[in-house]
Design a protein around this motif. Structure first.
Motif, PDB file in Angstrom:
ATOM      1  N   PHE A  62       0.785  -1.232   0.000  1.00 27.85           N
ATOM      2  CA  PHE A  62       0.000   0.000   0.000  1.00 27.85           C
ATOM      3  C   PHE A  62       0.819   1.284   0.000  1.00 27.85           C
ATOM      4  CE2 PHE A  62      -2.741  -3.197   2.039  1.00 27.85           C
ATOM      5  CZ  PHE A  62      -3.768  -3.211   1.117  1.00 27.85           C
ATOM      6  N   GLY A  63       2.113   1.231   0.358  1.00 28.91           N
ATOM      7  CA  GLY A  63       2.989   2.379   0.251  1.00 28.91           C
ATOM      8  C   GLY A  63       2.785   3.487   1.258  1.00 28.91           C
ATOM      9  N   ALA A  64       2.906   4.717   0.774  1.00 26.16           N
ATOM     10  CA  ALA A  64       2.924   5.909   1.624  1.00 26.16           C
ATOM     11  C   ALA A  64       1.681   6.081   2.504  1.00 26.16           C
ATOM     12  CB  ALA A  64       3.143   7.149   0.773  1.00 26.16           C
ATOM     13  N   PRO A  65       0.470   5.749   2.041  1.00 25.71           N
ATOM     14  CA  PRO A  65      -0.670   5.906   2.949  1.00 25.71           C
ATOM     15  C   PRO A  65      -0.530   5.105   4.248  1.00 25.71           C
ATOM     16  CG  PRO A  65      -1.453   5.637   0.710  1.00 25.71           C
ATOM     17  CD  PRO A  65       0.029   5.394   0.687  1.00 25.71           C
ATOM     18  N   VAL A  66       0.149   3.966   4.170  1.00 30.01           N
ATOM     19  CA  VAL A  66       0.364   3.165   5.380  1.00 30.01           C
ATOM     20  C   VAL A  66       1.252   3.925   6.353  1.00 30.01           C
ATOM     21  CG1 VAL A  66       1.408   1.039   6.272  1.00 30.01           C
ATOM     22  CG2 VAL A  66       0.018   0.980   4.209  1.00 30.01           C
ATOM     23  N   GLN A  77       3.630   2.078  14.565  1.00 27.73           N
ATOM     24  CA  GLN A  77       4.198   3.273  13.932  1.00 27.73           C
ATOM     25  C   GLN A  77       5.716   3.166  13.782  1.00 27.73           C
ATOM     26  OE1 GLN A  77       4.941   7.626  15.817  1.00 27.73           O
ATOM     27  NE2 GLN A  77       2.966   6.747  16.185  1.00 27.73           N
ATOM     28  N   THR A  78       6.396   2.751  14.815  1.00 24.58           N
ATOM     29  CA  THR A  78       7.852   2.635  14.765  1.00 24.58           C
ATOM     30  C   THR A  78       8.259   1.551  13.779  1.00 24.58           C
ATOM     31  OG1 THR A  78       8.009   3.385  17.044  1.00 24.58           O
ATOM     32  CG2 THR A  78       9.926   2.237  16.155  1.00 24.58           C
ATOM     33  N   ALA A  79       7.552   0.424  13.813  1.00 24.69           N
ATOM     34  CA  ALA A  79       7.860  -0.674  12.886  1.00 24.69           C
ATOM     35  C   ALA A  79       7.669  -0.232  11.442  1.00 24.69           C
ATOM     36  CB  ALA A  79       6.992  -1.893  13.191  1.00 24.69           C
ATOM     37  N   VAL A  80       6.628   0.535  11.166  1.00 21.72           N
ATOM     38  CA  VAL A  80       6.361   0.999   9.804  1.00 21.72           C
ATOM     39  C   VAL A  80       7.468   1.944   9.330  1.00 21.72           C
ATOM     40  CG1 VAL A  80       4.805   2.434   8.405  1.00 21.72           C
ATOM     41  CG2 VAL A  80       3.879   0.621   9.837  1.00 21.72           C
ATOM     42  N   ASN A  81       7.879   2.885  10.176  1.00 21.14           N
ATOM     43  CA  ASN A  81       8.937   3.814   9.772  1.00 21.14           C
ATOM     44  C   ASN A  81      10.266   3.095   9.567  1.00 21.14           C
ATOM     45  OD1 ASN A  81       7.983   6.744   9.697  1.00 21.14           O
ATOM     46  ND2 ASN A  81       7.011   5.928  11.523  1.00 21.14           N
ATOM     47  N   LEU A  82      10.567   2.133  10.426  1.00 19.70           N
ATOM     48  CA  LEU A  82      11.787   1.353  10.262  1.00 19.70           C
ATOM     49  C   LEU A  82      11.714   0.525   8.981  1.00 19.70           C
ATOM     50  CD1 LEU A  82      14.497   0.653  11.603  1.00 19.70           C
ATOM     51  CD2 LEU A  82      13.338  -1.251  12.716  1.00 19.70           C
ATOM     52  N   ALA A  83      10.561  -0.102   8.753  1.00 18.60           N
ATOM     53  CA  ALA A  83      10.387  -0.917   7.547  1.00 18.60           C
ATOM     54  C   ALA A  83      10.474  -0.057   6.288  1.00 18.60           C
ATOM     55  CB  ALA A  83       9.050  -1.649   7.589  1.00 18.60           C
ATOM     56  N   ALA A  84       9.919   1.148   6.329  1.00 19.77           N
ATOM     57  CA  ALA A  84      10.008   2.042   5.166  1.00 19.77           C
ATOM     58  C   ALA A  84      11.464   2.357   4.854  1.00 19.77           C
ATOM     59  CB  ALA A  84       9.220   3.329   5.430  1.00 19.77           C
ATOM     60  N   GLY A  85      12.273   2.543   5.885  1.00 20.78           N
ATOM     61  CA  GLY A  85      13.699   2.787   5.670  1.00 20.78           C
ATOM     62  C   GLY A  85      14.414   1.551   5.163  1.00 20.78           C
ATOM     63  N   VAL A  86      14.133   0.403   5.774  1.00 22.44           N
ATOM     64  CA  VAL A  86      14.771  -0.850   5.362  1.00 22.44           C
ATOM     65  C   VAL A  86      14.426  -1.164   3.905  1.00 22.44           C
ATOM     66  CG1 VAL A  86      14.780  -3.353   5.742  1.00 22.44           C
ATOM     67  CG2 VAL A  86      14.960  -1.800   7.688  1.00 22.44           C
ATOM     68  N   LEU A  87      13.180  -0.880   3.531  1.00 19.72           N
ATOM     69  CA  LEU A  87      12.745  -1.117   2.151  1.00 19.72           C
ATOM     70  C   LEU A  87      13.216  -0.021   1.202  1.00 19.72           C
ATOM     71  CD1 LEU A  87       9.093  -2.280   2.808  1.00 19.72           C
ATOM     72  CD2 LEU A  87      10.978  -3.680   1.981  1.00 19.72           C
ATOM     73  N   ARG A  88      13.865   0.987   1.757  1.00 18.27           N
ATOM     74  CA  ARG A  88      14.354   2.125   0.979  1.00 18.27           C
ATOM     75  C   ARG A  88      13.225   2.804   0.194  1.00 18.27           C
ATOM     76  NH1 ARG A  88      19.810   1.915   1.720  1.00 18.27           N
ATOM     77  NH2 ARG A  88      20.766  -0.112   1.873  1.00 18.27           N
ATOM     78  N   MET A  89      12.128   3.068   0.916  1.00 16.52           N
ATOM     79  CA  MET A  89      11.025   3.799   0.306  1.00 16.52           C
ATOM     80  C   MET A  89      11.567   5.145  -0.170  1.00 16.52           C
ATOM     81  SD  MET A  89       7.527   5.154   2.095  1.00 16.52           S
ATOM     82  CE  MET A  89       6.300   4.004   1.571  1.00 16.52           C
ATOM     83  N   PRO A  90      11.284   5.530  -1.410  1.00 15.45           N
ATOM     84  CA  PRO A  90      11.815   6.800  -1.928  1.00 15.45           C
ATOM     85  C   PRO A  90      11.387   7.988  -1.059  1.00 15.45           C
ATOM     86  CG  PRO A  90      10.815   5.514  -3.683  1.00 15.45           C
ATOM     87  CD  PRO A  90      10.490   4.816  -2.399  1.00 15.45           C
ATOM     88  N   LEU A  91      12.310   8.912  -0.849  1.00 20.26           N
ATOM     89  CA  LEU A  91      12.018  10.077  -0.015  1.00 20.26           C
ATOM     90  C   LEU A  91      10.860  10.909  -0.557  1.00 20.26           C
ATOM     91  CD1 LEU A  91      15.614  11.199   0.977  1.00 20.26           C
ATOM     92  CD2 LEU A  91      13.848  10.287   2.485  1.00 20.26           C
ATOM     93  N   VAL A  92      10.684  10.942  -1.877  1.00 20.82           N
ATOM     94  CA  VAL A  92       9.578  11.725  -2.447  1.00 20.82           C
ATOM     95  C   VAL A  92       8.227  11.153  -2.038  1.00 20.82           C
ATOM     96  CG1 VAL A  92      10.893  12.617  -4.399  1.00 20.82           C
ATOM     97  CG2 VAL A  92       9.620  10.499  -4.659  1.00 20.82           C
ATOM     98  N   LYS A  93       8.178   9.901  -1.656  1.00 13.99           N
ATOM     99  CA  LYS A  93       6.941   9.303  -1.141  1.00 13.99           C
ATOM    100  C   LYS A  93       6.914   9.339   0.384  1.00 13.99           C
ATOM    101  CE  LYS A  93       6.117   6.125  -4.940  1.00 13.99           C
ATOM    102  NZ  LYS A  93       5.947   4.705  -5.308  1.00 13.99           N
ATOM    103  N   TYR A  94       8.070   9.119   1.005  1.00 16.35           N
ATOM    104  CA  TYR A  94       8.121   9.023   2.458  1.00 16.35           C
ATOM    105  C   TYR A  94       7.884  10.371   3.144  1.00 16.35           C
ATOM    106  CZ  TYR A  94       9.631   8.251   7.200  1.00 16.35           C
ATOM    107  OH  TYR A  94       9.664   8.206   8.560  1.00 16.35           O
ATOM    108  N   ILE A  95       8.538  11.417   2.681  1.00 17.27           N
ATOM    109  CA  ILE A  95       8.457  12.710   3.374  1.00 17.27           C
ATOM    110  C   ILE A  95       7.028  13.258   3.426  1.00 17.27           C
ATOM    111  CG2 ILE A  95       9.183  15.138   3.275  1.00 17.27           C
ATOM    112  CD1 ILE A  95      11.994  14.089   2.566  1.00 17.27           C
TER     113      ILE A  95
END
Length: 175
Positions: A62-66, A77-95
């Protein structure tokens, strides 16, 4: 929270927003910067490993909405932010997700959280026994909800294991 006592609400929400940006952004950066090491560490210790795996699966789907909606949860919340980093979610979606989620969290915590803490403190000052009984009743209710949720998941998992689905390519074939 006493730290924000006497602060105007917008200033308290602004401070909470900066705190959540730094905390969640730092968690993302930790995951992004040490992908392999974080995964090994969590798997070895067993702490948060199931939460991280679940967060990774949800983020991949589901990406950024999650990320944004995870700020409305506790613990995930912490697990999601860590997972987003581990998965290298692009900053243009993460920020943008971080900003939206952080704004929701800061607003909810600033308005509801601080008001709840102040109400509990005032109630405890008026009648400490009633405040303690109320806190214990809420804690017991949360434990009961958690127990019921785990039991329902276990029953659902047993039911899912017992029922083997017929796949479309297997339909019509007999042994």
């Amino acid at each position: 929270m006493e730290i924000f006592e006497g602060w105007p609400l917008p200033a308290a929400i602004g401070a909470l927003f900066l705190i959540v940006l730094l905390r969640a952004g730092g968690t993302y950066a930790l995951g992004r910067g040490s992908r392999a090491g974080v995964k090994r560490l969590l798997e070895r210790r067993g702490r948060m490993a199931p939460q991280l795996a679940r967060a990774e699966a949800v983020i991949e789907r589901f990406g950024a909405p999650v990320v944004a909606l995870s700020f409305l949860t506790v613990g995930f919340q912490t697990a999601v932010n860590l997972a987003a980093g581990v998965l290298r979610m692009p900053l243009v979606k993460y920020i943008p997700a971080l900003v939206v989620g952080g704004a929701m969290w800061a607003t909810l915590y600033g308005v509801l959280g601080l008001a709840t803490v102040n109400a509990i403190i005032q109630a405890a000052q008026r009648d400490p026994v009633a405040a303690i009984v109320s806190v214990l009743a809420v804690a017991a209710l949360l434990v009961l909800i958690e127990f019921a949720t785990r039991k329902a998941r276990a029953i659902s998992a047993r039911h899912a294991d017992a029922v083997e689905p017929i796949l479309p390519d297997e339909a019509g074939q007999t042994e």
